[in-house]
Write a protein that holds these residues in place. Structure first.
Motif, mmCIF file in Angstrom:
data_model
loop_
_atom_site.group_PDB
_atom_site.id
_atom_site.type_symbol
_atom_site.label_atom_id
_atom_site.label_comp_id
_atom_site.label_asym_id
_atom_site.label_seq_id
_atom_site.Cartn_x
_atom_site.Cartn_y
_atom_site.Cartn_z
ATOM 1 N N SER A 78 0.831 -1.209 0.000
ATOM 2 C CA SER A 78 0.000 0.000 0.000
ATOM 3 C C SER A 78 0.866 1.260 0.000
ATOM 4 C CB SER A 78 -0.915 -0.006 1.224
ATOM 5 O OG SER A 78 -1.680 1.178 1.295
ATOM 6 N N LEU A 79 1.889 1.290 0.839
ATOM 7 C CA LEU A 79 2.773 2.449 0.903
ATOM 8 C C LEU A 79 3.509 2.675 -0.414
ATOM 9 C CD1 LEU A 79 4.265 1.984 4.475
ATOM 10 C CD2 LEU A 79 3.042 4.013 3.663
ATOM 11 N N SER A 80 3.895 1.590 -1.064
ATOM 12 C CA SER A 80 4.651 1.717 -2.311
ATOM 13 C C SER A 80 3.795 2.267 -3.448
ATOM 14 C CB SER A 80 5.249 0.366 -2.718
ATOM 15 O OG SER A 80 4.258 -0.538 -3.152
ATOM 16 N N LYS A 81 2.481 2.244 -3.283
ATOM 17 C CA LYS A 81 1.584 2.832 -4.273
ATOM 18 C C LYS A 81 1.308 4.308 -3.983
ATOM 19 C CE LYS A 81 -0.765 -1.550 -5.283
ATOM 20 N NZ LYS A 81 -2.039 -2.306 -5.220
ATOM 21 N N GLU A 82 1.664 4.726 -2.768
ATOM 22 C CA GLU A 82 1.419 6.111 -2.356
ATOM 23 C C GLU A 82 2.656 6.993 -2.453
ATOM 24 O OE1 GLU A 82 -1.123 6.542 1.283
ATOM 25 O OE2 GLU A 82 -0.772 4.385 1.429
ATOM 26 N N PHE A 83 3.821 6.418 -2.158
ATOM 27 C CA PHE A 83 5.046 7.212 -2.100
ATOM 28 C C PHE A 83 6.214 6.451 -2.740
ATOM 29 C CE2 PHE A 83 2.572 7.756 1.832
ATOM 30 C CZ PHE A 83 2.218 9.097 1.718
ATOM 31 N N PRO A 84 7.202 7.173 -3.254
ATOM 32 C CA PRO A 84 8.424 6.499 -3.714
ATOM 33 C C PRO A 84 9.141 5.888 -2.518
ATOM 34 C CG PRO A 84 8.294 8.762 -4.554
ATOM 35 C CD PRO A 84 7.239 8.638 -3.503
ATOM 36 N N ILE A 85 9.534 4.637 -2.642
ATOM 37 C CA ILE A 85 10.232 3.948 -1.563
ATOM 38 C C ILE A 85 11.627 3.561 -2.025
ATOM 39 C CG2 ILE A 85 10.306 1.856 -0.153
ATOM 40 C CD1 ILE A 85 7.325 1.944 0.080
ATOM 41 N N TYR A 86 12.616 3.857 -1.189
ATOM 42 C CA TYR A 86 14.007 3.511 -1.473
ATOM 43 C C TYR A 86 14.520 2.605 -0.360
ATOM 44 C CZ TYR A 86 13.836 7.285 -4.890
ATOM 45 O OH TYR A 86 13.502 8.081 -5.961
ATOM 46 N N LEU A 87 14.988 1.432 -0.734
ATOM 47 C CA LEU A 87 15.628 0.537 0.212
ATOM 48 C C LEU A 87 17.107 0.886 0.238
ATOM 49 C CD1 LEU A 87 13.941 -2.863 -0.737
ATOM 50 C CD2 LEU A 87 13.135 -1.095 0.838
#
Length: 265
Positions: free
Chosen positions: A123-132
């Protein structure tokens, strides 16, 4: 606006996987009657590699440990390393990754991942850019992600191997911010390691959530006390930015989502 996530022991359990893999590698070693105490040999090799390659991503390569173990075994049983020993070194690495990924294959079936963590990450990855953002070699982290995290999870992966520097160096976080092309004050990082994750990111003005235990009890997220914040600013000359401590990864991610949504307004 972006969400930075440490990988190991923040959104996947690495310590347990490493311990499981090494424990079973010891059984493989004994099964082939290779001689010596595997755990003692491995720990000695690991200590040497970590010291020799301090602050370099290659210090995390188990292959270097296995090569050194074989060299040391060879020097006691015959005159040095031989071509045939290469098969043994590569066999050991294959066994290590087999056990490592076997652990993740079973671990990810647990309810706390399937019902709670994985849906939240997707869900979060559809809302905001995520960087590991991670201190590791690229191959190892790709294997972890493929073997553990859900297919629908969208992210960008930045490893210390491709940067050339490890967290918490300024070079690592400068690379992260350049890649994300975001204002630090609009970003938040979650991590388990106080020095590598929290102090490193804070020195660049990034808001942080410290998660000492991935699956700790409770659902609290509290700001650091005055003493901790004061010491942080003094020691790292960091910009004034918020830092919290969360009980566990679910509480941390939920709070990060609220913070990012509020920052958008």
């Amino acid at each position: 606006m972006a969400l930075f996530l440490d990988l190991d022991n923040t959104i996947l359990p690495s310590k347990e996987a490493y311990a499981y893999a090494i424990e079973n590698c010891a059984k493989d070693w004994q099964g082939r009657k290779l001689g010596g105490n595997f755990l003692e040999l491995y720990e000695a090799a690991r200590k040497h590699v970590k010291s020799q390659l301090k602050h370099h991503s290659s210090n995390r390569l188990r292959l270097l440990c296995f090569k050194l173990m074989w060299e040391r075994m060879g020097s006691t049983q015959r005159n040095g390393f031989q071509t045939q020993d290469i098969d043994g070194v590569l066999w050991m690495e294959d066994r290590y990754y087999l056990h490592f990924l076997s652990f993740y294959a079973e671990e990810k079936k647990k309810e706390r991942y399937q019902t709670y963590l994985f849906p939240l990450l997707i869900s979060l990855s559809k809302e905001f850019p995520i960087y590991l953002t991670t201190n590791e070699t690229l191959r190892t982290q790709l294997l972890k992600v493929r073997g553990f995290l859900p297919e629908e999870f969208r992210f960008s992966l930045i490893t210390s191997e491709e940067v050339g520097f490890e967290k918490p160096t300024k070079e690592f976080f400068q690379y992260v911010m350049k890649t994300a092309n975001e204002d630090p004050k609009d970003c938040i990082l979650l991590g388990d390691n106080w020095e590598d994750d929290i102090l490193g990111a804070s020195s660049h003005g990034i808001a942080c959530i410290h998660i000492p235990k991935m699956w700790g009890e409770g659902d609290e997220v509290n700001p650091l006390d005055a003493d901790e914040t004061s010491a942080l600013q003094k020691d790292w000359n960091a910009h004034p930015n918020p830092i919290w401590r969360a009980s566990n990864i679910l509480a941390g991610l939920t709070y990060a989502r609220s913070w990012l949504l509020q920052s958008q307004k």
